[in-house]
Design a protein around this motif. Structure first.
Motif, mmCIF file in Angstrom:
data_model
loop_
_atom_site.group_PDB
_atom_site.id
_atom_site.type_symbol
_atom_site.label_atom_id
_atom_site.label_comp_id
_atom_site.label_asym_id
_atom_site.label_seq_id
_atom_site.Cartn_x
_atom_site.Cartn_y
_atom_site.Cartn_z
ATOM 1 N N ALA A 185 -31.527 14.249 12.709
ATOM 2 C CA ALA A 185 -32.480 13.999 11.614
ATOM 3 C C ALA A 185 -32.027 14.720 10.346
ATOM 4 O O ALA A 185 -32.048 14.166 9.241
ATOM 5 C CB ALA A 185 -33.865 14.471 12.029
ATOM 6 N N ALA A 240 -40.836 12.400 15.369
ATOM 7 C CA ALA A 240 -40.368 11.017 15.215
ATOM 8 C C ALA A 240 -39.436 10.914 14.016
ATOM 9 O O ALA A 240 -39.641 10.094 13.134
ATOM 10 C CB ALA A 240 -41.558 10.067 15.075
ATOM 11 N N ASN A 241 -38.416 11.767 13.970
ATOM 12 C CA ASN A 241 -37.559 11.805 12.792
ATOM 13 C C ASN A 241 -36.180 11.166 13.000
ATOM 14 O O ASN A 241 -35.298 11.305 12.160
ATOM 15 C CB ASN A 241 -37.428 13.241 12.269
ATOM 16 N N VAL A 242 -35.995 10.481 14.127
ATOM 17 C CA VAL A 242 -34.798 9.642 14.311
ATOM 18 C C VAL A 242 -35.285 8.286 14.842
ATOM 19 O O VAL A 242 -36.420 8.152 15.272
ATOM 20 C CB VAL A 242 -33.787 10.252 15.305
ATOM 21 N N PHE A 243 -34.398 7.280 14.801
ATOM 22 C CA PHE A 243 -34.744 5.978 15.362
ATOM 23 C C PHE A 243 -34.271 5.943 16.813
ATOM 24 O O PHE A 243 -33.072 5.840 17.065
ATOM 25 C CB PHE A 243 -34.089 4.857 14.562
ATOM 26 N N PRO A 244 -35.195 6.052 17.780
ATOM 27 C CA PRO A 244 -34.792 6.232 19.173
ATOM 28 C C PRO A 244 -33.974 5.076 19.744
ATOM 29 O O PRO A 244 -33.094 5.296 20.570
ATOM 30 C CB PRO A 244 -36.124 6.379 19.913
ATOM 31 N N VAL A 264 -37.152 15.249 6.065
ATOM 32 C CA VAL A 264 -37.059 15.215 7.525
ATOM 33 C C VAL A 264 -38.457 15.467 8.087
ATOM 34 O O VAL A 264 -38.987 16.567 7.977
ATOM 35 C CB VAL A 264 -36.083 16.290 8.067
ATOM 36 N N PRO A 265 -39.073 14.430 8.666
ATOM 37 C CA PRO A 265 -40.442 14.575 9.194
ATOM 38 C C PRO A 265 -40.499 15.572 10.347
ATOM 39 O O PRO A 265 -39.479 15.916 10.954
ATOM 40 C CB PRO A 265 -40.800 13.179 9.681
#
Ligand SMILES: Nc1ncnc2c1ncn2[C@@H]1O[C@H](COP(=O)(O)OP(=O)(O)O)[C@@H](O)[C@H]1O
Ligand SMILES: [Mg+2]
Lengths: 287, 244
Positions: free
Chosen positions: B153, B93-97, B89-90
């Motif tokens: 995430a 920016a850890n989901v695709f918006p 999990v970064p």
């Protein structure tokens, strides 16, 4: 007269919509402007011409062959050129796509010469409807493009590949750590884009004479449409294509028809000066 | 850590960096036993994020090795590492918006078909951990609050049924209450058998749940201790190192 031009513009716009969509998909997923769109349209036109005239196949089968041929060319160009430059940034990729464009155009020139060619289709009489003249090619173009757009929309929205493409467009490294192989998505995107450009090639061959620059004629309008729609936005590219198509045709009311390309240039220039994200594309800028 | 046991995560002489720049990770050796929580702490810019990125395969290894449950993944793509049991999990920016919550979750498993334990049952178990997310599958991930985004995430990574979970500052930007919930969730995940490598700025929160801690300074591990034994004096040392 104006209504006729508007109608012709919509059909021209639909014809531009496929390559504009192709351009915007590559930009979204692979983050560069593919200069080779025009030449890939040309390749599609010749592939269909060989199938239709040399092999005597019906135009529908020829279109399928064109789609497969250009899809293969797209995948090959990714494998041979673009993949190696993936980490180098969008300028390197753009320049490389100029090279690919020159190669494809000259392969076509070498194989088929400079002579104008045409498909072997029976001439048909235009239909009159509400005072508008509608020819068979226009109906074919509109129908084929609309079917393609619906299919691409469904693929992007509902298929695993479509989800993966949208995810890579959003955030390529996050997609990678969610198990999406970037290389596979890149190849499949090229295959899809190639198929669209191949079909666009067939449709442009219905619209005008097939020569080594047939696709090049659409290059500026394609870019104008995709930029207008906000590069990276599929829906924007389609809307942009319709606007450009109508604007180009309607410009005949005010400027000589030989200058209609000026319209697309002017649109690109105006967008670059005033609205770099395109008319519909606040989204694309976020990336 | 009995001798001969396979480590969940094993890092050997790892060096990595960005582009043509110098090494950021400068020779890290690390072993982590299965089903433990290891906190990675250190000053800003010390290379914590770069370290986990390298483990996840997003930053090219210049030399050294990374092994997950005994399997060398150094040459594998990021996607193959997930399939090998290493989820990440970064920090941001850890989901695709532009994808919905449902699409984010679907995407997290549909390219991992080969991996054991990935499927509807795992999905059920993970969603039970995050009821807030589960109730809003049609919401665009870009419209979520910071805390919810972090949950999504986290859930996406867990769906891969990982052996080892890399978390990069899961508490960053969250309210104290949500930080508490996040830490609880991490403990539960460990109880379910996952090995957690936890990078944290919130040292106190991390040490409370961790078994062990390592301090990373300038791309090297400068200290390793049991979490309970890392006290205020060590933290002073940590910040002293930051100045040095
Ligand atoms: N994308 C990048 N490109 C180049 N250098 C980077 C990049 N990201 C981080 N760095 C550099 O790597 C070093 C470590 O950064 P980072 O791993 O983010 O540290 P931390 O997570 O411990 O704060 C810093 O000096 C930073 O400038
Ligand atoms: Mg960091």
């Amino acid at each position: 007269m104006a209504v006729q031009l508007f109608f012709n513009g919509l059909v021209t716009g639909l014809l531009i919509a496929l390559p504009a969509l192709a351009l915007t998909l590559i930009f979204g997923v692979l983050k560069f402007a593919n200069f080779a769109v025009g030449s890939m349209v040309t390749l599609g036109a010749y592939a269909a011409w060989v199938a239709n005239v040399r092999l005597g196949l019906p135009l529908s089968a020829s279109a399928a062959i064109a789609a497969v041929t250009v899809a293969a060319a797209g995948v090959a160009s990714d494998q041979l050129v673009f993949e190696r430059l993936r980490e180098r940034g969008s300028i390197s990729l753009l320049v490389a796509s100029m090279g690919v464009s020159l190669i494809i155009e000259n392969v076509c020139r070498f194989a088929f010469g400079n002579a104008s060619r045409g498909f072997d289709v029976a001439p048909s009489r235009p239909i009159r409807w509400q005072g508008i003249r509608i020819n068979q090619e226009q109906i074919t173009t509109a129908a084929v493009v609309l079917v393609c757009l619906v299919l691409v929309d469904a693929l992007l929205r509902f298929s695993p590949l479509g989800r993966a493409m949208r995810a890579v467009a959003d955030n390529a490294s996050l997609a990678a750590v969610r198990g999406v192989e970037r290389r596979t998505v890149a190849r499949l995107t090229w295959a899809l884009v190639g198929a669209l450009l191949g079909v666009a090639g067939v449709l442009s061959g219905l619209d005008r004479a097939i020569d080594p620059l047939i696709g090049w004629n659409y290059q500026i309008p394609i870019f104008a449409a995709a930029i207008l729609g906000g590069l990276g936005s599929p829906l924007g590219a389609i809307a942009g294509a319709l606007v450009i198509g109508v604007a180009e045709e309607m410009s005949a009311l005010v400027i000589p028809t030989n200058y209609r390309q000026v319209v697309s240039f002017a649109v690109i220039l105006a967008l670059l000066l005033f609205r770099a994200n395109g008319l519909f594309g606040a989204k694309a800028a976020r990336r | 850590m009995t001798g001969g046991d396979i480590q969940a995560l094993s890092v050997r002489s790892l060096r990595s960096g960005y582009g043509r720049g110098g090494d950021i990770i400068r020779g890290v050796d690390l072993d982590q036993a299965p089903e433990t929580i290891l906190a990675v702490i250190g000053p800003n810019g010390s290379g914590k994020s770069s370290f986990v990125k390298t483990l996840a395969g997003l930053l090219d290894v210049r030399s050294g090795h990374v092994m997950v449950t005994g399997r060398d993944v150094t040459a594998e793509t990021p996607a193959k590492r997930v399939a090998a049991g290493l989820a990440y999990v970064p920090q941001e920016a850890n989901v695709f918006p532009s994808l919905t919550i449902g699409e984010n979750l679907k995407l997290a498993t549909e390219f991992l078909r080969g991996r054991a334990g990935v499927g509807p049952e795992q999905r059920q178990r993970v969603l039970e951990l995050f009821p807030e997310i589960a109730a809003r599958l049609r919401t665009r991930a870009g419209d979520l609050s910071g805390g919810q985004r972090q949950m999504l995430a986290f859930a996406s990574a867990l769906l891969a049924n990982p052996e080892v979970l890399l978390l990069d500052e899961p508490s960053a930007g969250l309210s104290p209450k949500i930080v508490g919930q996040t830490m609880e969730a991490i403990v539960r995940v460990r109880e379910a058998g996952v090995t957690v490598l936890l990078v944290e700025q919130n040292v106190a929160a991390a040490l409370r749940i961790a078994d062990e801690a390592v301090v990373l300074v300038a791309g090297q591990i400068s200290l390793r201790a049991r979490a309970a034994e890392v006290g205020a004096s060590d933290l002073a040392e940590l910040f002293f190192a930051k100045v040095a």
